[in-house]
Design a protein around this motif. Structure first.
Motif, mmCIF file in Angstrom:
data_model
loop_
_atom_site.group_PDB
_atom_site.id
_atom_site.type_symbol
_atom_site.label_atom_id
_atom_site.label_comp_id
_atom_site.label_asym_id
_atom_site.label_seq_id
_atom_site.Cartn_x
_atom_site.Cartn_y
_atom_site.Cartn_z
ATOM 1 N N LYS A 1 -8.472 18.700 -23.943
ATOM 2 C CA LYS A 1 -7.476 18.471 -24.993
ATOM 3 C C LYS A 1 -7.609 19.492 -26.122
ATOM 4 O O LYS A 1 -6.638 20.143 -26.512
ATOM 5 C CB LYS A 1 -7.631 17.049 -25.582
ATOM 6 C CG LYS A 1 -7.644 15.945 -24.542
ATOM 7 C CD LYS A 1 -7.765 14.573 -25.180
ATOM 8 C CE LYS A 1 -9.070 14.303 -25.909
ATOM 9 N NZ LYS A 1 -10.238 14.180 -25.053
ATOM 10 N N THR A 2 -8.852 19.611 -26.623
ATOM 11 C CA THR A 2 -9.067 20.542 -27.729
ATOM 12 C C THR A 2 -8.743 21.970 -27.307
ATOM 13 O O THR A 2 -8.123 22.736 -28.047
ATOM 14 C CB THR A 2 -10.514 20.441 -28.238
ATOM 15 O OG1 THR A 2 -10.741 19.107 -28.683
ATOM 16 C CG2 THR A 2 -10.779 21.402 -29.370
ATOM 17 N N THR A 3 -9.165 22.312 -26.089
ATOM 18 C CA THR A 3 -8.890 23.656 -25.586
ATOM 19 C C THR A 3 -7.378 23.918 -25.565
ATOM 20 O O THR A 3 -6.920 24.986 -25.980
ATOM 21 C CB THR A 3 -9.493 23.833 -24.178
ATOM 22 O OG1 THR A 3 -10.864 23.470 -24.238
ATOM 23 C CG2 THR A 3 -9.361 25.254 -23.699
ATOM 24 N N PHE B 1 -8.288 19.538 -37.986
ATOM 25 C CA PHE B 1 -9.461 19.423 -37.122
ATOM 26 C C PHE B 1 -10.058 18.022 -37.159
ATOM 27 O O PHE B 1 -9.835 17.253 -38.075
ATOM 28 C CB PHE B 1 -10.500 20.462 -37.515
ATOM 29 C CG PHE B 1 -10.055 21.857 -37.228
ATOM 30 C CD1 PHE B 1 -10.389 22.475 -36.037
ATOM 31 C CD2 PHE B 1 -9.258 22.553 -38.125
ATOM 32 C CE1 PHE B 1 -9.960 23.754 -35.757
ATOM 33 C CE2 PHE B 1 -8.816 23.838 -37.854
ATOM 34 C CZ PHE B 1 -9.170 24.434 -36.667
ATOM 35 N N GLN B 2 -10.856 17.775 -36.120
ATOM 36 C CA GLN B 2 -11.428 16.454 -35.923
ATOM 37 C C GLN B 2 -12.401 16.052 -37.025
ATOM 38 O O GLN B 2 -12.345 14.948 -37.537
ATOM 39 C CB GLN B 2 -12.168 16.463 -34.577
ATOM 40 C CG GLN B 2 -12.855 15.172 -34.243
ATOM 41 C CD GLN B 2 -13.344 15.169 -32.799
ATOM 42 O OE1 GLN B 2 -13.425 16.203 -32.155
ATOM 43 N NE2 GLN B 2 -13.658 14.001 -32.300
ATOM 44 N N ASP B 3 -13.269 16.991 -37.386
ATOM 45 C CA ASP B 3 -14.388 16.640 -38.249
ATOM 46 C C ASP B 3 -14.093 17.001 -39.707
ATOM 47 O O ASP B 3 -14.144 18.165 -40.082
ATOM 48 C CB ASP B 3 -15.625 17.400 -37.764
ATOM 49 C CG ASP B 3 -16.875 16.944 -38.462
ATOM 50 O OD1 ASP B 3 -16.764 16.334 -39.538
ATOM 51 O OD2 ASP B 3 -17.965 17.203 -37.939
ATOM 52 N N ALA C 1 -2.850 18.201 -34.292
ATOM 53 C CA ALA C 1 -3.825 17.332 -34.931
ATOM 54 C C ALA C 1 -4.851 16.928 -33.889
ATOM 55 O O ALA C 1 -4.539 16.207 -32.950
ATOM 56 C CB ALA C 1 -3.131 16.109 -35.508
ATOM 57 N N ASP C 2 -6.070 17.448 -34.029
ATOM 58 C CA ASP C 2 -7.105 17.183 -33.031
ATOM 59 C C ASP C 2 -7.943 15.984 -33.456
ATOM 60 O O ASP C 2 -8.871 16.113 -34.234
ATOM 61 C CB ASP C 2 -7.989 18.418 -32.863
ATOM 62 C CG ASP C 2 -8.960 18.271 -31.692
ATOM 63 O OD1 ASP C 2 -8.959 17.203 -31.052
ATOM 64 O OD2 ASP C 2 -9.712 19.220 -31.430
ATOM 65 N N GLU C 3 -7.616 14.829 -32.946
ATOM 66 C CA GLU C 3 -8.316 13.585 -33.270
ATOM 67 C C GLU C 3 -8.602 13.471 -34.768
ATOM 68 O O GLU C 3 -9.753 13.299 -35.167
ATOM 69 C CB GLU C 3 -9.642 13.497 -32.487
ATOM 70 C CG GLU C 3 -9.459 13.803 -31.014
ATOM 71 C CD GLU C 3 -10.451 13.058 -30.133
ATOM 72 O OE1 GLU C 3 -10.804 11.929 -30.495
ATOM 73 O OE2 GLU C 3 -10.828 13.598 -29.079
ATOM 74 N N PRO C 4 -7.570 13.552 -35.605
ATOM 75 C CA PRO C 4 -7.840 13.617 -37.044
ATOM 76 C C PRO C 4 -8.435 12.339 -37.607
ATOM 77 O O PRO C 4 -8.992 12.358 -38.696
ATOM 78 C CB PRO C 4 -6.464 13.889 -37.661
ATOM 79 C CG PRO C 4 -5.505 13.405 -36.659
ATOM 80 C CD PRO C 4 -6.141 13.593 -35.319
HETATM 81 MG MG LIG Z 1 -11.932 17.739 -28.443
#
Ligand SMILES: [Mg+2]
Ligand SMILES: Nc1ncnc2c1ncn2[C@@H]1O[C@H](COP(=O)(O)OP(=O)(O)OP(=O)(O)O)[C@@H](O)[C@H]1O
Ligand code: SF4
Lengths: 316, 342
Positions: B56-58, B116-118, B198-201
C-alpha cells in the motif's frame, strides 16, 4: 481558497519570533547543562583561563614593565641567577632565559584559545558538510570520503603533524588549519555521517521531497540543523586534541611560534633543566598543569554537552 | 459522476532487489507492487486496503514519485493552461507522472501531496509548526513571508488549531498526536492540491481522536474539492472515508468496487476473509464466516499463479495453481474481481 475566513495574525516580525525561540532554547539547554557538575567544573576552568588571557595585555600595560616582564624579550637584571624560584617579583619564578614564567603562561593562554577554536571551527565545518553530503548522496562521493577518513584515522595523527611540521615549519595558524583539516576529514566526518544517515530515513525528509524540496533545501533545512548539536559537541573534543598536539609539537621544537605552553617546557628541556624537575618545578609544573587542565576542561564540557545533546544519556 | 478520471494508474509495478551480500548481483526481487491499475475521479476517494506488507505504502509513494516505478504509467489530469505555465507536456489532457523529472516534477508536486502515517516522525523536531506548514509554500516559492504567515494561520484555523498564533511558533513535540496530525493535514493542503495520498493517517492516534481527524479530512475534502487515495488496513475506516475500495494482496489488487457494494457483496475469498474479521455495525447484514490459514508472506519472486492460492479456502487444485494469476475483471456495475472462480 477564496472562502477562507480572514485571520488576524499578531504582527511581530518573524525574525523577532525566531530570536526569542532561539533564546528560549539556549536557556533550556543551559539549565540542562548546569545540572551536570562535570560541565560546570569544565566551564569554570575555561573561564579561569579566559580571564588569564584577557588580563595579560592589561597587566602589561599597567603594572608589568615590558623590559622585565615581556614573555619573549623580557629579562630581569636585578636577579643574578636564572632560573630564579618564585618570589614576590616573579610569582612563578623566571625561566632559564630570565623571563617571567607567569607572564609567559598568561600570554600563551591566548594563543592556545585561538589555536583550539580555529582548529575546532575548521574541523566541524568540514566534518558537518562532508558528513551530510556523504550521507545524502551516498555512492561514489560517500565511498571517496569514507576511504579518505579511514586513511586519516589509520595514520597516527601526531606523527603526521611531526612530518608536516618538519617539512613546512608550521606557524600557529597553519597548525590550526592542518589539525582542523586532518580531524575534519577523519573521525568527526564518520560520526556525523552516521548521524546524518539516521536523519536521511526520517519521514520528514520524504515529506520535504513531496513538497518539492530539492537537495540543497533538504541538506540546509533538515540535515544541518539536526547535525549541529553533535558538531558543536565534537568542537569541544577537537579543541582538546588541538591544544594537546600543539604542546607535543612545541616540546619537540617543531613549530615556528614564539611562545606557548609547549615552548615553555621545550625551553626548559633545551636548557637542561627538565631532568631536575624536583628542584626547578616552576619551569614545568605550571605549563604542564595548564595544558592538562585546559585540555580536560574542554573534554569535560564536551561530555556534559553530550548529555544535553543525546537525551538518552541523561540521568533521570 | 464525471467520466474523466483525475488519476489513472495503468500496470504499475515496483520491484525491489533483494540484496545478497556486497558483490553478488541479485536475481531476487520483492514484487511490492505488481501490475496495479485503478482510476480516481475528481472529488472521489479511493481506499487502498490490505494487510501489512501488501504494498500500500509503496503504491502511494509511487504516485507522488518518492519512488520511481519499475513499469507502468501514472496519469494525472491537468488543465492545458496550467501545464503550459509549468512546462509540463500533456497527452490527451494528462501528464505522465512516471516520466517527470526536474522542474516539471517539482511543479507537479503543487497538485499532489502526501500525509504520512507517523505524526511523530514526519516532522522535523527542530522546526516550528509555522516552518513545517509553510514548507511547501517556501520550497515552491509561493507568496511573500507575510502572505505565508497569513496563509499558515488560515490553514491552522481550518484544521481546528485555534487560535493559530498560539500554535504557530511551537515545536512538534509540544503537541499531541492528534494535533500533530492536524498540522500534517494543514501542511498537505496549504498549496491547494487536488489529490492527496493519506497513508494510514489515523492508525497511530488514540481511538478517541481518530474520528475527529477523519471527520476533518472529509470536511476539508468536500470544501476544497480534494480526491484522496486513502491507505488503511482497517475496512471500517475505509468505509467511513471512501467512495470506492480496492483490496490489495501481495502487490496485486484482488477486488475493487464501490464501498457499500464491496462490503455487502464481497466476491473475492480474501475480501470475504477480511470482512469476517471486521465487525460491521449493521444488524440486518448476514455474512459467511471465512477463516484463512497461514499468514502473509513476502512477495519475493512469487509464483505466476494466483497469489492467494496458498491461503485460499476455496482454491481449486489443477486450476488455480496452473493458470496465471487471474486478471482483474469487471463482474458488472464496476465491481472488479481477480479470481478464477467468480
Ligand atoms: Mg505502509
Ligand atoms: N525501500 C524498500 N526496499 C526494499 N523493500 C521494500 C522497500 N519498501 C518496501 N519494501 C517491501 O515491499 C513490500 C511492501 O511494502 P509496503 O511498505 O508498501 O507495505 P504496506 O502495505 O504499506 O505495509 P504496512 O501496512 O505495514 O505499512 C514489503 O515486503 C516491504 O518489505
Ligand atoms: S483464483 Fe483460486 S486461489 Fe485465487 S482467490 Fe480465486 S479461488 Fe482462490
Amino acid at each position: 481558497m477564496s472562502d477562507a475566513s480572514s485571520v488576524t495574525v499578531i504582527h511581530r516580525p518573524l525574525w523577532r519570533v525566531r530570536l526569542e525561540l532561539f533564546w528560549k532554547s539556549v536557556r533550556t539547554n543551559w539549565a540542562l547543562f548546569i545540572e551536570n557538575p562535570i560541565g560546570v567544573i569544565g566551564l569554570a576552568i575555561i573561564l579561569f583561563f579566559a580571564l588569564m588571557a584577557v588580563l595579560h595585555p592589561i597587566l602589561m600595560k599597567t603594572v608589568w614593565d615590558p623590559t622585565v616582564y615581556d614573555p619573549i624579550t623580557g629579562y630581569d637584571f636585578e636577579i643574578l641567577r636564572h632560573p630564579a624560584p618564585p618570589s614576590a617579583r616573579h610569582l612563578l619564578g623566571t625561566d632559564p632565559l630570565g623571563r617571567d614564567v607567569l607572564s609567559q603562561l598568561m600570554y600563551s593562554t591566548q594563543t592556545e584559545f585561538i589555536l583550539g577554536v580555529v582548529a575546532a571551527l575548521i574541523t566541524v565545518t568540514i566534518g558537518t558538510l562532508i558528513g551530510a553530503l556523504s550521507a545524502y548522496y551516498g555512492g561514489v562521493i560517500d565511498t571517496l570520503f569514507m576511504r579518505l577518513a579511514d586513511l586519516v584515522i589509520m595514520l597516527p595523527f601526531i606523527s603526521i603533524l611531526i612530518v608536516l611540521s618538519a617539512l613546512f615549519k608550521l606557524n600557529m595558524l597553519k597548525l590550526a588549519l592542518v589539525i582542523g583539516i586532518l580531524s575534519g576529514f577523519g573521525g568527526v566526518t564518520v560520526i556525523i555521517k552516521s548521524q546524518a544517515l539516521s536523519i536521511k530515513v526520517k519521514p520528514y525528509i520524504e515529506a520535504a521531497r513531496v513538497a518539492g524540496g530539492g537537495d540543497w533545501h533538504i541538506i540546509v533545512v533538515h540535515f544541518i540543523p539536526n547535525l549541529l548539536p553533535l558538531s558543536f559537541l565534537y568542537m569541544m573534543f577537537t579543541v582538546t586534541s588541538a591544544i594537546f598536539s600543539e604542546a607535543v609539537l612545541s616540546f619537540f621544537g617543531l613549530i615556528n611560534i614564539r611562545m606557548s605552553w609547549g615552548i615553555m617546557i621545550h625551553t626548559t628541556q633545551t636548557a637542561g633543566y627538565l631532568l631536575n624537575v624536583g628542584q626547578y618545578w616552576w619551569l614545568v609544573i605550571p605549563a604542564g598543569l595548564a595544558i592538562t587542565l585546559l585540555c580536560s576542561a574542554f573534554y569535560l564540557v564536551g561530555r556534559a554537552l553530550d548529555e544535553v545533546v543525546n537525551p538518552r544519556l541523561r540521568r533521570r | 459522476m464525471s467520466f474523466q478520471p483525475l488519476v489513472k494508474v495503468e500496470g504499475l509495478k515496483k520491484y525491489f532487489p533483494v540484496s545478497k551480500g556486497l558483490f553478488r548481483k541479485t536475481h531476487d526481487y520483492i514484487h511490492a507492487v505488481d501490475d496495479v491499475s485503478f482510476s480516481i475521479q475528481p472529488r472521489e476517494s479511493l481506499g487502498l486496503v490490505g494487510e501489512s506488507g501488501c504494498g500500500k505504502t509503496t503504491t502511494g509513494k509511487l504516485l507522488v514519485r518518492l519512488l520511481t516505478p519499475t513499469a507502468g504509467r501514472i496519469f494525472f489530469r491537468m488543465e492545458e493552461e496550467e501545464a503550459r505555465e509549468e512546462g509540463v507536456r500533456l497527452e490527451d489532457g494528462y501528464v505522465d507522472v512516471a516520466t517527470l523529472k526536474g522542474r516539471a516534477l517539482k511543479n507537479f508536486r503543487r497538485h499532489v501531496q502526501m500525509i504520512f502515517q507517523d505524526p511523530y516522525e514526519s516532522m522535523n523536531p527542530r522546526l516550528t509548526i509555522y516552518d513545517i506548514v509553510a514548507e511547501p509554500m517556501a520550497v515552491q516559492g509561493i507568496g511573500s513571508v507575510m502572505e505565508r504567515e497569513q496563509r499558515v494561520a488560515e490553514m491552522l484555523q481550518h484544521v481546528g488549531l485555534t487560535p493559530p498564533e498560539s500554535f504557530m511558533f511551537r515545536y512538534p513535540h509540544e503537541l499531541s498526536g492528534g494535533q500533530r496530525q492536524r498540522v500534517a493535514i494543514a501542511r498537505a493542503l496549504i498549496i491547494n492540491p487536488t489529490f492527496v495520498i493519506a497513508d494510514e493517517p489515523t492508525s497511530m492516534l488514540d481511538v478517541s481522536v481518530r474520528t475527529g481527524v477523519m471527520q476533518l479530512m472529509q470536511d476539508l475534502a468536500d470544501r476544497f474539492g480534494i480526491s484522496y487515495l486513502y491507505i488503511t488496513h482497517d475496512l471500517a475506516v475505509a468505509r467511513y472515508m471512501c467512495d470506492k475500495i480496492a483490496v490489495m494482496y501481495l502487490g496485486k489488487i484482488v477486488e475493487m468496487a464501490e464501498t457499500e457494494e464491496l462490503l455487502h457483496h464481497p466476491l473475492h475469498p480474501y475480501t470475504k476473509a477480511l470482512l469476517s474479521a471486521v465487525p460491521i455495525p449493521d444488524p440486518t447484514y448476514k455474512r459467511e464466516v471465512i477463516e484463512i490459514r497461514g499468514s502473509v508472506s513476502t512477495p519475493i519472486n512469487p509464483p505466476s499463479y494466483c497469489r492467494f492460492y496458498n491461503r485460499c479456502p476455496v482454491a481449486k487444485e489443477g486450476l488455480c495453481n496452473v493458470q496465471e494469476h487471474p486478471p482483474l475483471e469487471d463482474k458488472g456495475g464496476g465491481h472488479y474481481v481477480a479470481c478464477h472462480l467468480v
